[in-house]
Scaffold this active site. Structure first.
Site, PDB file in Angstrom:
ATOM      1  CG  ASP A 235      82.831   0.255  59.352  1.00 57.94           C
ATOM      2  OD1 ASP A 235      81.871  -0.531  59.288  1.00 57.94           O
ATOM      3  OD2 ASP A 235      83.404   0.700  58.344  1.00 57.94           O
TER       4      ASP A 235
ATOM      5  CD  GLU B 128      83.411  -0.897  52.857  1.00 58.45           C
ATOM      6  OE1 GLU B 128      82.884   0.179  52.544  1.00 58.45           O
ATOM      7  OE2 GLU B 128      82.841  -1.756  53.556  1.00 58.45           O
TER       8      GLU B 128
END
Length: 861
Positions: free
Chosen positions: A50, A239
């Site tokens: 990420d 998320e």
């Protein structure tokens, strides 16, 4: 590599400007890293996922990212760091925020995703008004080794007083906790509105599909505002949320946009990002595009499991106490500690979770005649596709069993049977009777069990000598994957490694084979080498056979198969989700055939179960319910997308992780793993369905464009024509007019039968990227895919901008209102570009091919 330039006249181009081929320098011709992108950010080495802490400060853009500084697999989570002055040319910096370890060197706190803000008023007191701090708000993922908060997640702070070069963790961490293991990914912004001026945090409760909003005056003390969700796609964990205001283009209206990434449960499988548009009053976010009900398809229901099994015959595993996996009747809800099951229709459905994920078996329908163009299925559960050529049993190949299959009689020690052990691997702990599935008998080699350190055991196990007298050596292997040779089964001849295999980050053992006909008569040894530590730092080996033929791999499928004349002709699987969704088979070519549907569960590991409700014969394909929702990108490789804070001009610029958790850990890049998408400027455009997001690569990317080698070409195509322009780092602009063709489009990264195909399907009204023949696809059964997005033509035209960068394609359609991002792994030299049509003549107009230069990625001294 230069290729023969084909004649433009042969293509019937009306208006062209032909220059040279794409310069070799733009191809980054380093064959040792054939998939390293030229103008997308990648880490120098090791793992990345990420993007974190995206911020612009004093003219410099900061990209932080989830990073393993010590290896190419997920683990040791810390914040990597890169900087840019233009969002295009990135320089990697030293690791910014490192995981916390105790005195024994064991991690007690991993640094998960988060955000960075410029604390302009010094509300935290970490700096001064003259030198305001950069403040990182991140998730502390406390490990089992932490004495105070084991296995929980909470939000923490770190700050920098030297413009992001070095960081100090706040001594009062964590600043926000919920006593939960799924509380993460804080995105913080400054709210200024009627309700006041303060910091707002958006953070997820991942398993509950909720975004929680909190407020603070100083980033240290937080109070709860409200919750949003569950809504729209909930097939996996939520998320990496984001929340920001945007003007609707061409109006004075301001809307708020919430990004919510989901894994799994994306529209085309695995990881993806969805978005919501609505209002935020400083306390509560209210979305206007929540979809409450999605209509079901229509047709003739062949099975719906409302009362009994509808004549379907289960073959349950006899040893399963609960008659698993299928049970003896449909169920009406979740069973046996299962997560909540959603998406089934009516009262009952078939649930393959009886006895958990362990039991295997089949469930077979009565025979029926195919008399419609489509069969629609309502299906969920595990994502374990069927692989052609595999076996459902675990039958070894014919031949000689070496080392007694590790079923040594009278002793449990390898050393008593001529094996030598080194390092942490000690006598008496191998053969092991623990670890891995699909073993034959009881004994196996397992380096996790071979010493006291589990995955951190290192050492070698070397067999006694044997003579190679057959053509093949086959064996069952499982456990971790390492592409650098640090975790491998090796064949040694005269002390030299002549064959090698590794695991697949999978606890299920499967057959691998070496052809050794050239080594007949030679004396050899087998060595299990484990120099790997961390997650999946072990290997499991069983049942080594030397024989005349290679082994047939065992299927680990969890699938619904259409069987005609004893042969599987169609197959579908779930998406690692307890939410059932519609899938469809086109069976036009099977009209009049007798058929059965067989549900197969041949997997004993995670998500080793199938959910099945409806089998419907129809004259139209069912659409996935997920297509009714709004997605940031419809491809397989744009995840964890968040936006930069403090961007000049209040522009909204996003960046995503260009990978998918379905296969990220096994993607074939041995020294680095994963890239970022291109930075994209987002806008909100008004449509008949309400405001929708549009995205375009940032304008700064034009500085990397070379001189167009093909410009404003107009081509009529009936079949396939290769263009007189090549490149594996190019921008392609084109307008597709399908005309009388059933499908038309552009191939990139092509050579011979290999290509990545971008197309438009007129019957379904969908744009798609087909990467089933894109090069390397064998590293994961989940990789090869055709990724689709509904697109409306404008006056019969599809306008495309395609960015190709060696191992990726990013397709922007209709001014960026639809995008598909996919990674690919083509062969070296696959750089042809072609136009094509199927079922008739199409036109490709305004076709321009522009080479892209590699970014300046000089590293700091």
């Amino acid at each position: 590599m230069h290729k023969f330039r084909r004649s433009l006249l042969a293509l019937g181009c009306a208006a062209t400007c032909l220059g040279a081929a794409v310069p070799a320098s733009a191809r980054q011709g380093d064959i040792t890293e054939p998939y390293r992108p030229g103008y997308h950010f990648t880490p120098d080495r090791n793992w990345m996922n990420d993007p974190n802490g995206l911020v612009c400060h004093k003219g410099t853009y900061h990209l932080f990212f989830q990073h393993n500084p010590f290896g190419n697999s997920w683990g040791n989570m810390s914040w990597g760091h890169a900087t840019s002055t233009d969002l295009v040319n990135w320089k990697q910096q030293p690791v910014a925020i490192q995981q916390t370890k105790n005195a024994d060197g064991v991690s007690t706190e991993d640094i998960f995703s988060g955000s960075v803000v410029v604390d302009k008023t010094n509300s935290t007191g970490f700096g001064t008004r003259k030198n305001p701090p950069l403040v990182a708000i991140y998730t502390s993922a406390y490990t089992a080794a932490d004495s105070e908060r084991p296995n929980t997640q909470a939000q923490s702070l770190a700050y920098s007083l030297d413009d992001g070069r070095t960081w100090t963790k706040y001594q009062g961490n964590p600043v926000l906790e919920a006593g939960a293991d799924d509380f993460r990914d804080p995105k913080v912004f400054r709210y200024d509105g009627p309700a006041g001026s303060y910091w707002v945090m958006a953070v997820v409760r991942a398993n509950k599909h909720i975004v929680q909003l909190y407020r603070s005056d100083d980033l240290r003390a937080w109070s709860h505002l409200s919750d949003f969700g569950p809504a729209n796609a909930v097939g996996g964990q939520w998320e990496c949320p984001d929340l920001f205001p945007m003007k609707v283009k061409g109006t004075n209206q301001t809307k708020w946009v919430m990004l919510v990434n989901i894994n799994p449960g994306g529209v085309n499988g695995g990881s993806a990002g969805q978005y919501f548009v609505g209002e935020f009053d400083g306390r509560t976010f209210t979305a206007n595009n929540v979809v409450k009900d999605v209509p079901s398809p229509t047709g003739n229901m062949l099975a719906d499991f409302e009362g009994d099994l509808d004549g379907w015959i289960p073959a349950n595993e006899p040893v399963a106490a609960e008659e698993g996996p299928w049970g003896t009747a449909p169920v009406a809800g979740s069973i046996g500690g299962q997560q909540t099951v959603t998406g089934f229709e009516g009262r009952g459905y078939v649930n393959g979770f009886h006895g958990g994920d362990g039991p295997t078996g089949t469930l077979t329908s009565p025979e029926f005649t195919v008399d419609t163009s489509h069969l629609n299925l309502l299906i969920g559960g595990g994502n374990h596709p069927r692989v052609e050529g595999t076996q459902l049993e675990n039958t070894p190949p014919a031949g000689s069993l070496l080392f007694d299959g590790f079923e040594y009689a009278g002793t449990s020690s390898l050393s008593d049977h001529g094996w030598t052990l080194s390092g942490d691997l000690v006598a008496g702990r191998n053969p092991s009777t623990n670890g891995g599935s699909n073993v034959i008998g009881n004994g196996r080699i397992n380096t996790w069990e071979g010493g006291a350190k589990g995955d951190d055991n290192v050492g070698d196990l070397t067999s006694p000598e044997f003579t190679i007298d057959q053509d093949w050596i086959s064996f069952l292997v499982g456990g971790g994957r390492r592409d650098d040779g640090s975790l491998a089964v090796e064949l040694l001849v005269d002390g030299t490694v002549v064959r090698t295999s590794t695991g697949k980050d999978d606890g299920t053992l499967n057959w691998q084979s070496w052809k050794v006909d050239d080594l007949r008569g030679r004396t050899a040894q087998l060595r299990v080498r484990d120099a790997a530590t961390g997650g999946w730092g072990h290997l499991t080996l069983d049942h080594v056979v030397m024989g005349p033929e290679k082994a047939q791999q065992v299927s680990n499928e969890v699938s619904a198969n259409l069987v005609v004349d004893g042969r599987v002709v169609r197959s579908a699987t779930g998406k690692d989700s307890e939410s059932l969704d519609w899938q469809s088979w086109d069976v036009t070519d099977l009209a009049g055939k007798k058929a059965r549907v067989q549900l197969v569960d041949n997997n004993r590991d995670g998500w080793g179960h199938l959910l099945f409700d409806s089998l419907m014969a129809s004259d139209a394909p069912a659409r996935s319910r997920l297509t009714a929702y709004d997605w940031l990108d419809w491809g397989r490789d744009d995840y964890a997308t968040v936006t930069f804070s403090n961007v000049p001009g209040n522009k909204v610029v996003s960046l995503g992780w260009m990978n998918n958790w379905d296969y990220a850990g096994v993607s074939p890049t041995p020294t680095w793993r994963s890239a970022n998408t291109l930075p994209r400027e987002l806008s909100l455009v008004q449509t008949a369905q309400g405001p929708k997001l549009s995205s375009q690569p940032v304008k700064q990317l034009r500085t990397l464009q070379g001189r167009s080698v093909l410009k404003n070409a107009r081509i009529t195509v009936d079949g396939r024509k290769v263009l007189p322009a090549t490149g594996d780092m190019v921008r392609v602009d084109a307008t597709i007019e399908p005309g009388k063709a059933s499908a038309a489009g552009i191939d990139v990264l092509a050579s011979g039968s290999e290509r990545t195909r971008i197309g438009y399907d007129k019957a379904t009204g969908e744009m798609y990227v087909d990467r089933t023949r894109s090069g390397r696809t064998d590293f994961s059964s989940r990789f090869a895919s055709v990724d689709r997005a509904p697109v409306q033509l404008r006056k019969g035209k599809l306008e495309l901008t395609i960015y190709v960068d060696r191992s990726s394609v990013e397709v922007f359609a209709q001014d960026g209102t639809r995008t598909i991002t996919d990674t690919v792994y083509p062969s070296v030299g696959s750089d042809d570009i072609a136009v094509w049509s199927e079922g008739g003549t199409a036109k490709v107009s305004k076709l321009t091919v522009t080479p892209m230069k590699p970014m300046d990625s000089r590293r700091p001294s």
